[in-house]
Scaffold this active site. Structure first.
Site, PDB file in Angstrom:
ATOM      1  N   ARG A  46       0.864  -1.091  -0.079  1.00 40.33           N
ATOM      2  CA  ARG A  46       0.150   0.030  -0.186  1.00 40.33           C
ATOM      3  C   ARG A  46       0.955   1.176   0.051  1.00 40.33           C
ATOM      4  O   ARG A  46       0.656   2.222  -0.462  1.00 40.33           O
ATOM      5  CB  ARG A  46      -1.086  -0.021   1.132  1.00 40.33           C
ATOM      6  N   TYR A  98     -17.911  16.946 -13.810  1.00 39.44           N
ATOM      7  CA  TYR A  98     -18.418  15.606 -13.711  1.00 39.44           C
ATOM      8  C   TYR A  98     -19.367  15.403 -12.498  1.00 39.44           C
ATOM      9  O   TYR A  98     -19.021  15.730 -11.435  1.00 39.44           O
ATOM     10  CB  TYR A  98     -17.080  14.643 -13.623  1.00 39.44           C
ATOM     11  N   ASP A 170      -8.815  19.566 -13.278  1.00 37.28           N
ATOM     12  CA  ASP A 170      -8.881  18.202 -13.723  1.00 37.28           C
ATOM     13  C   ASP A 170      -8.891  18.147 -15.120  1.00 37.28           C
ATOM     14  O   ASP A 170      -9.482  18.727 -15.987  1.00 37.28           O
ATOM     15  CB  ASP A 170     -10.685  17.903 -13.296  1.00 37.28           C
ATOM     16  N   LYS A 195      -9.425   7.123 -18.188  1.00 41.85           N
ATOM     17  CA  LYS A 195     -10.146   7.518 -19.279  1.00 41.85           C
ATOM     18  C   LYS A 195      -8.969   7.676 -20.640  1.00 41.85           C
ATOM     19  O   LYS A 195      -8.259   6.589 -20.919  1.00 41.85           O
ATOM     20  CB  LYS A 195     -10.561   8.931 -19.215  1.00 41.85           C
TER      21      LYS A 195
HETATM   22  O1  P1T Z   1     -14.373   7.361 -12.724  1.00 45.49           O
HETATM   23  P1  P1T Z   1     -13.362   7.777 -11.980  1.00 45.49           P
HETATM   24  O2  P1T Z   1     -11.912   7.241 -12.557  1.00 45.49           O
HETATM   25  O3  P1T Z   1     -13.326   7.642 -10.377  1.00 45.49           O
HETATM   26  O4  P1T Z   1     -12.912   9.343 -12.482  1.00 45.49           O
HETATM   27  C1  P1T Z   1     -13.961  10.155 -11.921  1.00 45.49           C
HETATM   28  C2  P1T Z   1     -13.781  11.593 -13.057  1.00 45.49           C
HETATM   29  C3  P1T Z   1     -13.107  12.661 -12.525  1.00 45.49           C
HETATM   30  N1  P1T Z   1     -13.120  13.615 -13.313  1.00 45.49           N
HETATM   31  C4  P1T Z   1     -13.725  13.454 -14.551  1.00 45.49           C
HETATM   32  C5  P1T Z   1     -13.636  14.862 -15.457  1.00 45.49           C
HETATM   33  C6  P1T Z   1     -14.319  12.531 -15.148  1.00 45.49           C
HETATM   34  O5  P1T Z   1     -14.936  12.589 -16.522  1.00 45.49           O
HETATM   35  C7  P1T Z   1     -14.489  11.552 -14.499  1.00 45.49           C
HETATM   36  C8  P1T Z   1     -15.229  10.073 -14.633  1.00 45.49           C
HETATM   37  N2  P1T Z   1     -16.214  10.242 -15.567  1.00 45.49           N
HETATM   38  C9  P1T Z   1     -16.841   9.527 -16.173  1.00 45.49           C
HETATM   39  C10 P1T Z   1     -17.168   8.409 -15.693  1.00 45.49           C
HETATM   40  C11 P1T Z   1     -17.728   9.972 -17.251  1.00 45.49           C
HETATM   41  O6  P1T Z   1     -18.410   9.061 -18.141  1.00 45.49           O
HETATM   42  O7  P1T Z   1     -17.855  11.442 -17.661  1.00 45.49           O
END
Ligand code: P1T
Length: 379
Positions: A46, A98, A170, A195
């Protein structure tokens, strides 16, 4: 090192034990110690893992940052960012963001005494008006999700610095290939590495990158203390994905421009939200701070009917209807019920997010096939 070289080489070295050119997956939870406290720098997985170390160094280099930390999801990264704050601190955030980020702000951190203001960050005056003596952090998402608005990073970070306020960008939609917020004055970059960074829709991961040594130490402490770390296998997959980030992003951008152009001329379409279009309200800022415009866009139909939007999404064949974005394959989504369903409807409408909005993550397939798919679905 330039960008493409960095994706392949930054932080990466042949494995010291075997010479393996590709970073091995150190699938272990713990490490042998010779004597209590006498070890090779690794105690418990961890806290440290060599596969994760390499990925963290690579992502930090891509964002022109000194320190990088990876987490089990994008939201786990956001969670740690918020844990740098204390009760009574205030955060100013984009009002188009988001849905999961909105949810963790309002439903988790408000309980701990942190106050959030959601403003239209394309208007600096709204940020200034929300600032007060308790303002500690400005949360920028640009391009925003799902309306693909562009926030002027340089202008907002300059304003924040006059009041000793920290700034986070972000950078999920843009990626460091497209923009490097730390160079534009931001204190932190966060990512949903799920992503574009990974790019193959098979991993959930997040990251934070910064140049501030003191905050880096605190983030590292929280990474271990709170424990939302990614698995070594996922770190390996993101390392592999990142090696083609520049190639994929250039292809997403090429396709994105063509699809946006096609949609903007379609008689049944009302508005196309894509920063590469001259008609986009922040096109000039996008040109200034982004190297390319990428593959994310949204649109509304002239009918503005939920039913027609649903029919279009059902008919699409190559664009799979699914949450998420940034993979090589094209996806479409309905933000109001999917990714942004956790934002109350009146808040969504206030920020400009219509119920009928369709979001596209344009992949790297042949663009003629993607346009043909949209043509048959929109009719
Ligand atoms: O899903 P995760 O890896 O926890 O990420 C969250 C997140 C944070 N910031 C942005 C700009 C995001 O688009 C996302 C996650 N977004 C999606 C799952 C979506 O389909 O928009």
């Amino acid at each position: 090192m330039k960008f493409a070289t960095k994706t392949i080489h930054a932080g990466i070295h042949p494995d010291p034990l075997t010479g393996a050119v590709m970073t091995p997956i150190y699938q272990t939870s713990t490490y042998a110690q010779e004597s209590p406290g006498k070890h090779k720098g690794y105690e418990y997985a961890r806290t440290q893992n060599p596969t994760r170390d390499v990925l963290q160094a690579n992502l930090a280099a891509l964002e022109n940052g000194k320190f990088g930390y990876c987490f089990a999801s994008g939201l786990a990264a956001t969670d740690v960012m918020m844990k740098l704050l204390k009760p009574h601190d205030e955060v100013i955030s984009t009002n188009d963001l988001y849905g999961g980020t909105y949810r963790i702000f309002r439903r988790v951190f408000e309980k701990y005494g942190i106050k959030f203001h959601f403003v239209d960050m394309t208007d600096l005056k709204q940020i200034e008006a929300a600032m007060n003596a308790n303002t500690r952090l400005i949360w920028i998402e640009t391009p925003t999700n799902p309306l693909v608005r562009i926030v002027d990073i340089q202008a907002v970070t300059a304003l924040a610095k006059t009041k000793n306020v920290l700034t986070v960008v972000d950078n999920t939609f843009a990626t460091p290939y497209c923009q490097t917020p730390l160079d534009l004055g931001a204190d932190f970059v966060v990512h949903s590495a799920t992503k574009y960074l990974n790019g193959h829709s098979d991993v959930i991961m997040g990251a934070i990158i910064t140049n501030h040594e003191e905050y880096a130490q605190e983030i590292k402490f929280l990474q271990n203390a709170c424990g939302a770390v990614p698995s070594p296998h996922d770190c390996f997959l993101v390392l592999r994905g990142v090696k083609t980030l520049h190639l994929r992003m250039a292809a997403h951008d090429q396709n994105g421009r063509k699809v946006a152009e096609y949609l903007s001329k379609h008689p049944k379409i009302d508005t196309v939200y894509y920063p590469g279009l001259v008609s986009h309200p922040q096109h000039e800022i996008a040109k200034k701070q982004m190297r390319i415009f990428g593959g994310m866009m949204s649109f509304t139909l002239k009918t503005d009917s939920l039913e027609t939007s649903f029919r279009v999404m059902e008919k699409l064949q190559l664009f799979t209807l699914a949450e998420s974005l940034g993979g090589v394959e094209s996806l479409c989504g309905h933000p109001a019920s999917m990714t942004h369903g956790s934002i109350p409807r009146e808040e969504r409408l206030k920020s400009g997010l219509k119920d009928s909005l369709i979001r596209l993550s344009v992949g790297v397939e042949d663009v003629e096939d993607l346009i043909a798919d949209l043509e048959q679905a929109i009719g």
